[in-house]
Motif scaffolding. Sequence first.
Motif, PDB file in Angstrom:
ATOM      1  N   ALA A   8       0.821  -1.218   0.000  1.00 44.30           N
ATOM      2  CA  ALA A   8       0.000   0.000   0.000  1.00 44.30           C
ATOM      3  C   ALA A   8       0.851   1.263   0.000  1.00 44.30           C
ATOM      4  CB  ALA A   8      -0.925   0.002   1.213  1.00 44.30           C
ATOM      5  N   GLY A   9       2.111   1.152  -0.399  1.00 43.42           N
ATOM      6  CA  GLY A   9       3.003   2.305  -0.321  1.00 43.42           C
ATOM      7  C   GLY A   9       3.186   3.080  -1.605  1.00 43.42           C
ATOM      8  N   GLY A  10       2.523   2.652  -2.679  1.00 43.89           N
ATOM      9  CA  GLY A  10       2.695   3.337  -3.962  1.00 43.89           C
ATOM     10  C   GLY A  10       2.019   4.700  -3.992  1.00 43.89           C
ATOM     11  N   ARG A  11       2.414   5.495  -4.983  1.00 41.05           N
ATOM     12  CA  ARG A  11       1.864   6.847  -5.115  1.00 41.05           C
ATOM     13  C   ARG A  11       0.548   6.879  -5.889  1.00 41.05           C
ATOM     14  NH1 ARG A  11       4.026  10.528  -1.531  1.00 41.05           N
ATOM     15  NH2 ARG A  11       6.238  10.055  -1.282  1.00 41.05           N
ATOM     16  N   SER A  12       0.171   5.763  -6.493  1.00 39.40           N
ATOM     17  CA  SER A  12      -1.152   5.658  -7.152  1.00 39.40           C
ATOM     18  C   SER A  12      -1.364   6.767  -8.170  1.00 39.40           C
ATOM     19  CB  SER A  12      -2.273   5.700  -6.095  1.00 39.40           C
ATOM     20  OG  SER A  12      -2.013   4.844  -5.026  1.00 39.40           O
ATOM     21  N   THR A  13      -0.428   6.912  -9.085  1.00 38.17           N
ATOM     22  CA  THR A  13      -0.490   8.041 -10.019  1.00 38.17           C
ATOM     23  C   THR A  13      -1.735   7.999 -10.902  1.00 38.17           C
ATOM     24  OG1 THR A  13       0.933   6.760 -11.515  1.00 38.17           O
ATOM     25  CG2 THR A  13       2.001   8.363 -10.082  1.00 38.17           C
ATOM     26  N   GLY A  79       9.370   1.461  -5.641  1.00 41.57           N
ATOM     27  CA  GLY A  79       8.635   0.517  -6.475  1.00 41.57           C
ATOM     28  C   GLY A  79       8.176  -0.721  -5.733  1.00 41.57           C
ATOM     29  N   PRO A  80       7.387  -1.556  -6.422  1.00 43.90           N
ATOM     30  CA  PRO A  80       6.765  -2.708  -5.752  1.00 43.90           C
ATOM     31  C   PRO A  80       7.768  -3.735  -5.235  1.00 43.90           C
ATOM     32  CG  PRO A  80       6.359  -2.754  -8.128  1.00 43.90           C
ATOM     33  CD  PRO A  80       6.937  -1.420  -7.813  1.00 43.90           C
ATOM     34  N   MET A  81       8.896  -3.891  -5.917  1.00 40.83           N
ATOM     35  CA  MET A  81       9.864  -4.877  -5.444  1.00 40.83           C
ATOM     36  C   MET A  81      10.387  -4.510  -4.056  1.00 40.83           C
ATOM     37  SD  MET A  81      13.367  -6.264  -7.211  1.00 40.83           S
ATOM     38  CE  MET A  81      12.697  -6.061  -8.859  1.00 40.83           C
ATOM     39  N   ALA A  82      10.653  -3.232  -3.847  1.00 39.78           N
ATOM     40  CA  ALA A  82      11.114  -2.782  -2.535  1.00 39.78           C
ATOM     41  C   ALA A  82      10.018  -2.954  -1.491  1.00 39.78           C
ATOM     42  CB  ALA A  82      11.554  -1.322  -2.601  1.00 39.78           C
ATOM     43  N   GLY A  83       8.782  -2.707  -1.884  1.00 34.16           N
ATOM     44  CA  GLY A  83       7.661  -2.903  -0.971  1.00 34.16           C
ATOM     45  C   GLY A  83       7.486  -4.360  -0.597  1.00 34.16           C
ATOM     46  N   ILE A  84       7.642  -5.247  -1.566  1.00 33.03           N
ATOM     47  CA  ILE A  84       7.559  -6.681  -1.287  1.00 33.03           C
ATOM     48  C   ILE A  84       8.642  -7.079  -0.289  1.00 33.03           C
ATOM     49  CG2 ILE A  84       7.907  -8.972  -2.295  1.00 33.03           C
ATOM     50  CD1 ILE A  84       6.539  -7.905  -4.847  1.00 33.03           C
ATOM     51  N   ALA A  85       9.872  -6.613  -0.518  1.00 28.36           N
ATOM     52  CA  ALA A  85      10.980  -6.953   0.373  1.00 28.36           C
ATOM     53  C   ALA A  85      10.721  -6.453   1.783  1.00 28.36           C
ATOM     54  CB  ALA A  85      12.284  -6.381  -0.168  1.00 28.36           C
ATOM     55  N   ALA A  86      10.275  -5.207   1.914  1.00 29.62           N
ATOM     56  CA  ALA A  86      10.020  -4.639   3.241  1.00 29.62           C
ATOM     57  C   ALA A  86       8.923  -5.400   3.963  1.00 29.62           C
ATOM     58  CB  ALA A  86       9.644  -3.163   3.112  1.00 29.62           C
ATOM     59  N   GLY A  87       7.843  -5.704   3.256  1.00 29.55           N
ATOM     60  CA  GLY A  87       6.733  -6.432   3.869  1.00 29.55           C
ATOM     61  C   GLY A  87       7.122  -7.837   4.296  1.00 29.55           C
ATOM     62  N   LEU A  88       7.856  -8.530   3.437  1.00 29.79           N
ATOM     63  CA  LEU A  88       8.239  -9.903   3.753  1.00 29.79           C
ATOM     64  C   LEU A  88       9.218  -9.963   4.913  1.00 29.79           C
ATOM     65  CD1 LEU A  88       8.578 -11.460   0.189  1.00 29.79           C
ATOM     66  CD2 LEU A  88       6.738 -11.820   1.837  1.00 29.79           C
ATOM     67  N   ARG A  89      10.049  -8.950   5.074  1.00 33.18           N
ATOM     68  CA  ARG A  89      10.975  -8.946   6.204  1.00 33.18           C
ATOM     69  C   ARG A  89      10.240  -8.839   7.539  1.00 33.18           C
ATOM     70  NH1 ARG A  89      14.737  -6.224   2.597  1.00 33.18           N
ATOM     71  NH2 ARG A  89      13.778  -4.207   3.055  1.00 33.18           N
ATOM     72  N   LYS A 159      13.126  -5.380 -13.029  1.00 37.50           N
ATOM     73  CA  LYS A 159      12.101  -6.223 -13.636  1.00 37.50           C
ATOM     74  C   LYS A 159      11.410  -7.010 -12.532  1.00 37.50           C
ATOM     75  CE  LYS A 159      14.553  -8.658 -16.482  1.00 37.50           C
ATOM     76  NZ  LYS A 159      15.920  -8.237 -16.132  1.00 37.50           N
ATOM     77  N   ILE A 160      10.099  -7.036 -12.579  1.00 35.91           N
ATOM     78  CA  ILE A 160       9.349  -7.619 -11.468  1.00 35.91           C
ATOM     79  C   ILE A 160       9.629  -9.116 -11.310  1.00 35.91           C
ATOM     80  CG2 ILE A 160       7.253  -8.163 -12.770  1.00 35.91           C
ATOM     81  CD1 ILE A 160       7.500  -6.654  -9.188  1.00 35.91           C
ATOM     82  N   LEU A 161      10.061  -9.775 -12.370  1.00 38.59           N
ATOM     83  CA  LEU A 161      10.383 -11.196 -12.282  1.00 38.59           C
ATOM     84  C   LEU A 161      11.840 -11.440 -11.904  1.00 38.59           C
ATOM     85  CD1 LEU A 161       8.483 -12.697 -15.372  1.00 38.59           C
ATOM     86  CD2 LEU A 161       7.813 -12.790 -12.972  1.00 38.59           C
ATOM     87  N   ALA A 162      12.639 -10.382 -11.819  1.00 38.02           N
ATOM     88  CA  ALA A 162      14.070 -10.547 -11.568  1.00 38.02           C
ATOM     89  C   ALA A 162      14.377 -11.333 -10.292  1.00 38.02           C
ATOM     90  CB  ALA A 162      14.752  -9.180 -11.542  1.00 38.02           C
ATOM     91  N   PRO A 163      13.685 -11.065  -9.174  1.00 37.52           N
ATOM     92  CA  PRO A 163      14.016 -11.820  -7.967  1.00 37.52           C
ATOM     93  C   PRO A 163      13.785 -13.321  -8.109  1.00 37.52           C
ATOM     94  CG  PRO A 163      12.670  -9.906  -7.430  1.00 37.52           C
ATOM     95  CD  PRO A 163      12.647 -10.055  -8.915  1.00 37.52           C
ATOM     96  N   LEU A 164      12.841 -13.697  -8.949  1.00 35.36           N
ATOM     97  CA  LEU A 164      12.505 -15.111  -9.085  1.00 35.36           C
ATOM     98  C   LEU A 164      13.590 -15.899  -9.813  1.00 35.36           C
ATOM     99  CD1 LEU A 164       8.727 -14.768 -10.010  1.00 35.36           C
ATOM    100  CD2 LEU A 164       9.683 -15.428  -7.799  1.00 35.36           C
TER     101      LEU A 164
END
Length: 205
Positions: A8-13, A79-89, A159-164
């Motif tokens: 829920a941290g995006g700027r929702s442009t 971006g979403p990748m950073a948000g995913i990382a923060a949330g999962l931690r 790239k959103i698939l990069a971590p995978l």
Amino acid sequence: MRSAVVLAGGRSTRYGDGDKALADLAGMPMLRRVADRLANVTDELVVNCRDDQRSAHRDALDGYPNPVRVAEDPEPDEGPMAGIAAGLREASGEYALVVACDMPFVDPAVVDLLFDRAAGHDAAVPEMDDGWYQTTQAVYRADAMAAACADALDRGDRKILAPLESLDWVAVPESDVAAAGDLESFENLNTREAVEDAAGRFAPQ
């Protein structure tokens, strides 16, 4: 334990002014709509947001039946990748569902399917028939995905698939999702018009 991480941290442009996560969706903040869909299939809720959103998001989740924690972005707007990382931690469970705050139709049956498919792997990600991967409604092994996201960000690969690429993950075909639940689970409400149009599908609160 099953964790849920709501991004829920995006700027929702595309949404315009205001916090999309707090958009009034038939009398209830959209963030709460998403959270309520997850209450019976997960054991805790982690909300990823910016520091300036923290208080309002906490208020929106007042009285939620499961434990709620907030995972602030260490650096906003990454971006979403950073948000995913923060949330999962912040997640307590070995596995966590990640879902975007603008997906208020997330289907508990689809969530169950993704947790089942992720077992023994690092992730289970829905794959649509058009080749699109639903990375913002997927289940991840929290530690592994958080580390993979951090590594991708460090090397400048957004790239959103990069971590995978470094993980053991499984794709969940659209046909399997449709057999288990409803494909509207992936519908996202990006604009005010979309939120207004969707309101009639909920009972007013």
